[in-house]
Design an enzyme around this catalytic site. Structure first.
Site, PDB file in Angstrom:
ATOM      1  N   ASP A 154       0.841  -1.186   0.000  1.00  0.00           N
ATOM      2  CA  ASP A 154       0.000   0.000   0.000  1.00  0.00           C
ATOM      3  C   ASP A 154       0.885   1.249   0.000  1.00  0.00           C
ATOM      4  O   ASP A 154       1.666   1.472   0.922  1.00  0.00           O
ATOM      5  CB  ASP A 154      -0.872  -0.021   1.257  1.00  0.00           C
ATOM      6  CG  ASP A 154      -1.950   1.026   1.210  1.00  0.00           C
ATOM      7  OD1 ASP A 154      -2.770   0.960   0.272  1.00  0.00           O
ATOM      8  OD2 ASP A 154      -1.958   1.916   2.069  1.00  0.00           O
ATOM      9  N   THR A 179      -2.882   5.567  -4.309  1.00  0.00           N
ATOM     10  CA  THR A 179      -1.788   6.337  -3.712  1.00  0.00           C
ATOM     11  C   THR A 179      -0.478   6.091  -4.449  1.00  0.00           C
ATOM     12  O   THR A 179       0.279   7.022  -4.701  1.00  0.00           O
ATOM     13  CB  THR A 179      -1.609   5.996  -2.215  1.00  0.00           C
ATOM     14  OG1 THR A 179      -1.371   4.607  -2.070  1.00  0.00           O
ATOM     15  CG2 THR A 179      -2.842   6.350  -1.425  1.00  0.00           C
ATOM     16  N   THR A 180      -0.226   4.825  -4.788  1.00  0.00           N
ATOM     17  CA  THR A 180       1.029   4.520  -5.475  1.00  0.00           C
ATOM     18  C   THR A 180       1.069   5.235  -6.822  1.00  0.00           C
ATOM     19  O   THR A 180       2.061   5.877  -7.172  1.00  0.00           O
ATOM     20  CB  THR A 180       1.168   2.999  -5.675  1.00  0.00           C
ATOM     21  OG1 THR A 180       0.873   2.358  -4.438  1.00  0.00           O
ATOM     22  CG2 THR A 180       2.556   2.624  -6.118  1.00  0.00           C
ATOM     23  N   ASP A 186      -9.115  -0.089   1.459  1.00  0.00           N
ATOM     24  CA  ASP A 186      -9.097   0.381   0.064  1.00  0.00           C
ATOM     25  C   ASP A 186     -10.383  -0.034  -0.645  1.00  0.00           C
ATOM     26  O   ASP A 186     -10.999   0.761  -1.349  1.00  0.00           O
ATOM     27  CB  ASP A 186      -7.898  -0.218  -0.707  1.00  0.00           C
ATOM     28  CG  ASP A 186      -6.612   0.543  -0.414  1.00  0.00           C
ATOM     29  OD1 ASP A 186      -6.572   1.250   0.610  1.00  0.00           O
ATOM     30  OD2 ASP A 186      -5.649   0.431  -1.199  1.00  0.00           O
TER      31      ASP A 186
HETATM   32  N1  LIG Z   1      -6.131  -7.388 -13.326  1.00  0.00           N
HETATM   33  C1  LIG Z   1      -5.498  -6.285 -13.622  1.00  0.00           C
HETATM   34  N2  LIG Z   1      -4.886  -6.139 -14.791  1.00  0.00           N
HETATM   35  C2  LIG Z   1      -4.221  -5.011 -15.084  1.00  0.00           C
HETATM   36  N3  LIG Z   1      -4.110  -3.966 -14.277  1.00  0.00           N
HETATM   37  C3  LIG Z   1      -4.709  -4.040 -13.103  1.00  0.00           C
HETATM   38  C4  LIG Z   1      -5.427  -5.193 -12.705  1.00  0.00           C
HETATM   39  N4  LIG Z   1      -5.902  -4.980 -11.464  1.00  0.00           N
HETATM   40  C5  LIG Z   1      -5.494  -3.741 -11.106  1.00  0.00           C
HETATM   41  N5  LIG Z   1      -4.782  -3.171 -12.087  1.00  0.00           N
HETATM   42  C6  LIG Z   1      -4.175  -1.828 -12.108  1.00  0.00           C
HETATM   43  O1  LIG Z   1      -3.256  -1.694 -11.060  1.00  0.00           O
HETATM   44  C7  LIG Z   1      -3.183  -0.316 -10.674  1.00  0.00           C
HETATM   45  C8  LIG Z   1      -3.337  -0.160  -9.177  1.00  0.00           C
HETATM   46  O2  LIG Z   1      -2.272  -0.757  -8.526  1.00  0.00           O
HETATM   47  P1  LIG Z   1      -2.054  -0.602  -6.959  1.00  0.00           P
HETATM   48  O3  LIG Z   1      -3.305  -0.919  -6.258  1.00  0.00           O
HETATM   49  O4  LIG Z   1      -0.830  -1.363  -6.629  1.00  0.00           O
HETATM   50  O5  LIG Z   1      -1.694   0.912  -6.792  1.00  0.00           O
HETATM   51  P2  LIG Z   1      -2.585   2.140  -6.388  1.00  0.00           P
HETATM   52  O6  LIG Z   1      -4.019   1.788  -6.412  1.00  0.00           O
HETATM   53  O7  LIG Z   1      -2.130   3.272  -7.214  1.00  0.00           O
HETATM   54  O8  LIG Z   1      -2.082   2.462  -4.924  1.00  0.00           O
HETATM   55  P3  LIG Z   1      -2.528   1.828  -3.503  1.00  0.00           P
HETATM   56  O9  LIG Z   1      -3.463   0.691  -3.784  1.00  0.00           O
HETATM   57  O10 LIG Z   1      -1.245   1.429  -2.908  1.00  0.00           O
HETATM   58  O11 LIG Z   1      -3.189   2.953  -2.810  1.00  0.00           O
HETATM   59  C9  LIG Z   1      -4.302   0.393 -11.404  1.00  0.00           C
HETATM   60  O12 LIG Z   1      -3.786   1.122 -12.481  1.00  0.00           O
HETATM   61  C10 LIG Z   1      -5.183  -0.750 -11.859  1.00  0.00           C
HETATM   62  O13 LIG Z   1      -5.908  -0.438 -13.030  1.00  0.00           O
HETATM   63 MG   LIG Z   2      -4.852   0.167  -5.295  1.00  0.00          MG
END
Ligand SMILES: Nc1ncnc2c1ncn2[C@@H]1O[C@H](COP(=O)(O)OP(=O)(O)OP(=O)(O)O)[C@@H](O)[C@H]1O
Ligand SMILES: [Mg+2]
Length: 561
Positions: A66, A99-100, A395
C-alpha cells in the site's frame, strides 16, 4: 558604497549554520528527492507489483504494498520528498486508493520537467503547460467514464476486486469484495437522488486466528470483551442497553483513612453499607429496565453478582471508540452519573450475545436500532496478515463508497492513462511552442502508468506501449495491460474497473505536487536550534567562581527584545 562603514563587514541575515541553495541547484535537489520517493514505490504498482517489508526503529515489521503505508513508515526527512508523502496522504484521505499511482505520476512529471529545465525552458512555462494538460486530462476522463447505477452490486464488486488485486489478500478477494460491497450498501443512505456512505459506520475488529476466509460481516457492533460474570446470561434478546461511563464500584478515597472498628457488629455494618451502595447502583439500572450494561470503567464483584441475579448481561472496560459506535448504532446515550439515568438513555438491539472467536470471547450486538452500522471482523493467520487485510479492505471499502457516491467508473490496467495521453498529444498541437512541449511531457508521464504495470509484470514496456498507442489510435479506448496473460487486451473483458473519482484525484494531486515543487527556486534551511539563550554550556559550573560572567557571556550580542 553609500555606507562605507559597512565595507568589509559581512551582513548576516540567516542564523549561523543555516544553508541556502538557489535556482537550478535547488530545483535539481528537490526533483531528485521526489524522484527517489517515486522510484521507491514504483515496483509495488499493480497486481504483479512487489511488496515491501518495513522495519521501524522498534523492530516492528510491516509487510505491505500500500503506497501510503510504505511512505508513512519510511520516516522521510527531505522537505520535497515529504511533499510526495503528502500526495499519498491526500489521495488516501480523499478517495482511499491510487496512492502509489499518484506518487509515481508526480515523480514522472518532475523528472520530465527536469529535462526541459536543462534545455532552458523556464519552470513557469512548464507549470502553465502542466496545469492546462491536467485540465484537459480531467476532461478526457469525464468524457470516457461509464455511468453505472450506484447500487448495482455487480459493478461495485468488480471495483472492489480490482482494488484488492494488487494486495497480498488477492487470493481471497472474491470473498472479501462481497463483504466490502455489503458493508457499504448497508450503511449507505439516500439523500435526494444521491447516496452518501460514511466509512465511520463500518467498524473494523481484528482478531488474529483462523484464516482470511473466516472474515465476517456482522450486522451491528462487535465488542472485544466477554461477559463479566459466569452467572450472567450469555445471550439477551430485545436488549435494552445502558451505556455507562461511570464505575460500578465504591470509589476509593485519595488519601489514607483509618476506620476504627471495635466490634464484629460494626464490621458487619460497615460491609453492609458498601453492599447497599453497590446494590443501590444496580437497582437504578434495573429500575429503568436495562437488561444489558456496557461499562467503560470497572464493575465491582458484588455489583456483578447483583446484576447476574437480575439476569443482566454486563461488559466492563469497553473502549471509548466502542462506546461511541454503540451510541450511534443502538440509539442510546452514554450516562456519566447513574442518578440521572432514564429510559430514554437506553439503546436497543435485537440480540446481544457472547461468542467464542478462536480462543477469545467477544460480544456481538446485532440488529441495532440504527441499521446503518456494521462491523467487519477480520481474521487471518498472523497479526501481520490481519493488518494488511485491514488496509486492503479499507481500500476496497473506499472505492465502493466512491462509486456509490459518484456512480462513474473507468476500466483500469493503464487504459485511461493511455487514452489521456493520446488526447493530450492531440491537444498539444493546438498550443504554441514551449507550452506544447510541457503538455507532451505530461502525456508521457501518463503513459508511465501502463509502462510500469507492464514492467512490474516482467513485460517489455516499449512493446506494450507501442501496441497500446496503436490500439488507442483505432479508437479501442479500453485497451490496457493484461498483466496476468502478458498482453494488451480490452480491460472491460478482464473486469478491471476503477472509480472515476480515484483517477481524477490522481491527476489533481500529482499535478499539484509537481507544480508546487517546480515553483521552488530557493531552499533556505535554518541551522539546528542552538541552546536556549542563557548561560552557555559550562557556564553553570563556572557560576560560583566567576560570578555572573558566564551568564553575561551567554547573553552577549543578544539585546533583549
Ligand atoms: N487485473 C489487472 N490487470 C491489469 N491492471 C490491473 C489489474 N488490477 C489492477 N490493475 C491496475 O493496477 C493499478 C493499481 O495498482 P495498486 O493498487 O498497486 O496501486 P494504487 O491503487 O495506485 O495504490 P494503492 O493501492 O497502494 O493505494 C491500477 O492502475 C489498476 O488499473
Ligand atoms: Mg490500489
Amino acid at each position: 558604497m553609500s555606507q562605507p562603514e559597512l565595507a568589509g563587514t559581512p551582513v548576516l541575515i540567516l542564523r549561523e549554520g543555516s544553508s541556502r541553495s538557489k535556482g537550478r541547484e535547488a530545483q535539481h535537489a528537490n526533483i531528485m528527492a521526489s524522484k527517489i520517493v517515486a522510484e521507491a514505490v514504483k515496483s509495488s504498482l499493480g497486481p504483479k507489483g512487489m511488496d515491501k517489508m518495513l522495519v521501524d526503529s522498534f523492530g516492528d515489521v510491516t509487510i505491505t504494498s500500500d503506497g501510503r503505508t510504505v511512505l508513512d513508515e519510511m520516516d522521510i526527512q527531505h522537505p520535497a520528498a515529504k511533499m510526495m508523502v503528502e500526495v499519498a496522504k491526500t489521495q488516501d484521505n480523499e478517495v482511499g486508493d491510487g496512492t502509489t499511482t499518484a506518487v509515481v505520476v508526480s515523480g514522472e512529471l518532475l523528472s520530465k520537467a527536469e529535462d526541459l529545465i536543462d534545455k532552458n525552458v523556464h519552470p513557469t512555462i512548464i507549470i502553465d503547460g502542466y496545469k492546462k494538460a491536467s485540465e484537459k486530462a480531467l476532461e478526457t476522463l469525464e468524457k470516457m467514464a461509464i455511468t453505472v447505477v450506484p447500487t448495482d452490486k455487480k459493478f461495485l464488486k468488480k471495483i472492489a476486486m480490482t482494488s484488492m488485486a494488487s494486495k497480498i489478500v488477492s487470493e481471497n478477494r472474491d470473498y472479501l469484495a462481497d463483504i466490502a460491497v455489503e458493508a457499504i450498501i448497508s450503511v449507505a443512505e439516500k439523500k435526494g437522488t444521491e447516496y452518501k456512505a460514511d466509512l465511520d459506520d463500518v467498524k473494523i475488529q481484528k482478531k488474529p486466528g483462523e484464516s482470511i476466509s473466516d472474515t465476517k460481516l456482522i450486522n451491528g457492533i462487535v465488542v472485544d470483551k466477554e461477559v463479566v460474570h459466569s452467572g450472567m446470561p450469555k445471550r439477551v434478546e430485545s436488549a435494552k442497553i445502558a451505556l455507562l461511563d461511570t464505575a460500578l464500584e465504591i470509589e476509593k478515597t485519595e488519601f489514607d483513612a483509618k476506620v476504627n472498628i471495635e466490634s464484629p457488629e460494626q464490621m458487619e455494618a460497615f460491609l453492609k453499607q458498601e453492599e447497599n451502595m453497590l446494590k443501590g447502583m444496580v437497582d437504578k439500572i434495573v429500575k429503568v429496565g436495562a437488561n444489558v450494561v456496557v461499562c467503560q470503567k470497572g464493575i465491582d464483584d458484588l455489583a456483578q453478582h447483583f446484576m447476574s441475579r437480575k439476569g443482566i448481561l454486563a461488559l466492563r472496560r469497553a473502549k471509548k471508540s466502542d462506546m461511541e459506535g454503540l451510541t450511534k448504532a443502538t440509539g442510546g446515550e452514554i450516562v456519566t452519573n447513574l442518578d440521572g439515568i432514564t429510559k430514554k438513555d437506553l439503546g436497543y438491539a435485537a440480540v446481544v450475545e457472547e461468542r467464542k472467536i478462536g480462543d477469545d470471547k467477544m460480544t456481538f450486538i446485532e440488529g441495532c436500532k440504527h441499521p446503518h452500522s456494521v462491523t467487519i471482523l477480520i481474521r487471518g493467520g498472523t497479526e501481520r496478515i490481519v493488518d494488511e487485510a485491514e488496509r486492503s479492505i479499507h481500500d476496497a471499502l473506499c472505492v465502493v463508497r466512491d462509486v456509490v457516491e459518484e456512480p462513474k467508473i473507468v476500466a483500469g490496467g493503464g487504459a485511461p492513462e493511455l487514452e489521456m495521453g493520446r488526447a493530450l498529444k492531440d491537444y498539444a498541437e493546438t498550443l504554441p511552442g514551449r507550452e506544447q512541449l510541457a503538455v507532451i511531457l505530461f502525456a508521457e508521464a501518463m503513459e508511465s502508468v501502463p509502462a510500469t504495470l507492464a514492467e512490474n509484470a516482467g513485460l517489455d514496456p516499449i512493446d506494450i506501449i507501442s501496441e497500446l498507442r496503436a490500439r488507442h489510435e483505432k479508437k479501442q479506448t479500453w485497451a490496457g495491460v493484461d498483466v496476468f496473460n502478458g498482453k494488451v487486451d480490452d480491460m472491460r473483458k478482464q473486469d478491471v474497473y476503477e472509480p472515476l473519482a480515484v483517477k481524477k484525484q490522481i491527476i489533481k494531486s500529482a499535478t499539484e505536487a509537481a507544480t508546487m515543487i517546480l515553483k521552488i527556486d530557493d531552499i533556505i534551511a535554518g541551522g539546528k536550534a542552538k541552546m536556549p539563550p542563557g548561560p552557555p554550556p559550562g557556564g553553570m559550573g563556572g557560576m560560583g567562581g566567576m560570578g555572573g560572567m558566564g551568564g553575561m557571556g551567554g547573553m552577549g550580542g543578544m539585546p533583549p527584545g
